[in-house]
Design a protein around this motif. Sequence first.
Motif, short mmCIF file in Angstrom:
data_model
loop_
_atom_site.label_atom_id
_atom_site.label_comp_id
_atom_site.label_asym_id
_atom_site.label_seq_id
_atom_site.Cartn_x
_atom_site.Cartn_y
_atom_site.Cartn_z
N SER A 151 1.09 5.24 -4.00
CA SER A 151 -0.09 4.42 -3.66
C SER A 151 -0.82 4.06 -4.95
O SER A 151 -0.98 4.89 -5.83
N PRO A 156 -3.07 8.71 6.39
CA PRO A 156 -2.09 7.62 6.29
C PRO A 156 -0.63 8.08 6.27
O PRO A 156 0.25 7.35 6.74
N THR A 157 -0.34 9.25 5.74
CA THR A 157 1.04 9.76 5.77
C THR A 157 1.51 9.77 7.23
O THR A 157 2.64 9.36 7.54
N LYS A 206 -6.62 6.30 -7.21
CA LYS A 206 -5.47 7.17 -7.51
C LYS A 206 -5.25 7.25 -9.03
O LYS A 206 -5.86 6.51 -9.79
N ASP A 248 6.08 11.95 -0.68
CA ASP A 248 4.81 11.23 -0.68
C ASP A 248 4.13 11.54 -2.02
O ASP A 248 3.57 12.62 -2.21
N SER A 262 0.84 -1.20 0.00
CA SER A 262 0.00 0.00 0.00
C SER A 262 0.88 1.25 0.00
O SER A 262 2.10 1.16 0.21
N GLY A 263 0.24 2.39 -0.17
CA GLY A 263 0.96 3.65 -0.09
C GLY A 263 1.44 3.92 1.33
O GLY A 263 2.54 4.45 1.54
N THR A 264 0.61 3.56 2.30
CA THR A 264 0.99 3.73 3.70
C THR A 264 2.26 2.93 4.00
O THR A 264 3.20 3.43 4.61
N ALA A 308 -3.55 13.29 3.53
CA ALA A 308 -4.31 12.09 3.90
C ALA A 308 -3.65 11.56 5.18
O ALA A 308 -2.42 11.44 5.24
N ALA A 329 1.70 9.71 -3.43
CA ALA A 329 0.46 8.93 -3.54
C ALA A 329 -0.56 9.58 -4.48
O ALA A 329 -1.32 8.91 -5.16
N GLN A 330 -0.58 10.92 -4.51
CA GLN A 330 -1.56 11.62 -5.35
C GLN A 330 -0.91 12.20 -6.60
O GLN A 330 -1.52 13.00 -7.30
C1 PLP Z 1 -3.77 7.56 -0.57
C2 PLP Z 1 -2.69 8.25 0.18
C3 PLP Z 1 -1.83 7.58 1.06
C4 PLP Z 1 -2.05 6.15 1.48
O1 PLP Z 1 -2.08 5.23 0.46
P1 PLP Z 1 -2.79 3.80 0.70
O2 PLP Z 1 -2.42 3.06 -0.54
O3 PLP Z 1 -4.25 4.04 0.84
O4 PLP Z 1 -2.17 3.21 1.91
C5 PLP Z 1 -0.78 8.29 1.62
N1 PLP Z 1 -0.59 9.58 1.37
C6 PLP Z 1 -1.42 10.28 0.56
C7 PLP Z 1 -1.16 11.73 0.31
C8 PLP Z 1 -2.51 9.63 -0.05
O5 PLP Z 1 -3.32 10.33 -0.84
#
Ligand code: PLP
Length: 391
Positions: free
Chosen positions: A191, A98-99, A196, A167, A69-71, A96, A169-170
């Motif tokens: 992520s 999760p960061t 995404k 990060d 996962s991104g996390t 988000a 992820a986005q």
């Molecule tokens: C989606 C996201 C994450 C987490 O990714 P997951 O795959 O859901 O664990 C982390 N940081 C940002 C900025 C995100 O948008």
Amino acid sequence: MTTTPASIKSVPFGDLKAHYQQYKDTLDQAVSRVLASGHYILGKELDAFEDQFAEFLGLPEKRVIGCASGTDAIYLALLAAGVKSGDEILVVAHTAVPTICAVVKTGATPVFVDVCPDTLVMDPADLEAKITSKTKVIIPVHLYGQMVDMDQVMSFAAKHKLVVLEDCAQATGATYKGKTAGTIGDYGAFSFYPSKNLGAFGDGGAVSCNSQKAYESLKMLRNYGQSKRYYHDEFGVNSRLDEMQAAILSAQLPYVKEWNEKRRKLAALYTLLLKDLVVTPVEAKDNYHVYHLYVIQTEKREEMRTWLEEKASVQALIHYPIPAHLQKAYAYLGKKKGFLPKTEYAADRILSLPMYQGMTESEVEYICAKIKEFCQTNNISKLGSQTGSKV
Ligand SMILES: *Cc1c(COP(=O)(O)O)cnc(C)c1O
């Protein structure tokens, strides 16, 4: 304002079912190939995807590892960087959550940095005020699809000998001065959450890195710390990108640039139609924004969101209504309202409008016509003039 296309009655925030239908043949082929292969974890699909993704990013050394996962991508990168309990990590609260989860999981302490009021990404000017002798890493979060001012982050990091973990992820495919997100810092975390810009059909993530040592370490960390079977050289976890998701991602990777272009086109149309009504997103100099989210700012955020949902069947969301430092889980850090003025100001005004690669320009026109109607109904003109860059 363009006339409302009469056939449109509603617009969802995203449409993953339609996305599947659009790419059904290639996706079905990828899944069938894996099902028939008899090999589901750490096989040739993952190897292939890691190489293709490295090429997409522009990393000739191909230092990319898939993970769950991104996390986990953030967590694994922090472990590879040697982060441990008591270390401090500079990161925004406007992200988000999760960061932050990934930071806290290492035992380190997140130290919150404010955002630039126009782009809503990390303000490098606030780093100096937040650094201490315990600071180890900076996490620039490339929020909404736009990168942080990396020249400033990198020079601050070099001056203070800090690790930089992007990060991304986005921001899959976003660039800053021609460099792709995830290739400037020491590490990049991605992520592949389904919504995404490049999404799996399940969970998935990846880490890019710029040293062979980090790459070898990440490969072990994601697989119980194994160097080869039954030899555990380091602590490790189970965080792998499975063969099914890797194949699904490889099937879609060739389209990502085209999808990002499509998102930019939709964003440009939104901005053209909304710029006199609300604060529209700012694309900073030297950036190629990939609009994971199209985020406007308005004083009447709650009213507008409810009205769009109830009167226009348009789904709008808030990314994010409560900054991390004001979340219950992070109250122990002792940061109260007022600590991050620009972050908190934005959190009360931001609204994410529908944005996905399968969306049509007519749908954007429909939404903008409805927003105009809302503004007229409520006798609101140029909401944008009250917000923007000065706090
Ligand atoms: C989606 C996201 C994450 C987490 O990714 P997951 O795959 O859901 O664990 C982390 N940081 C940002 C900025 C995100 O948008």
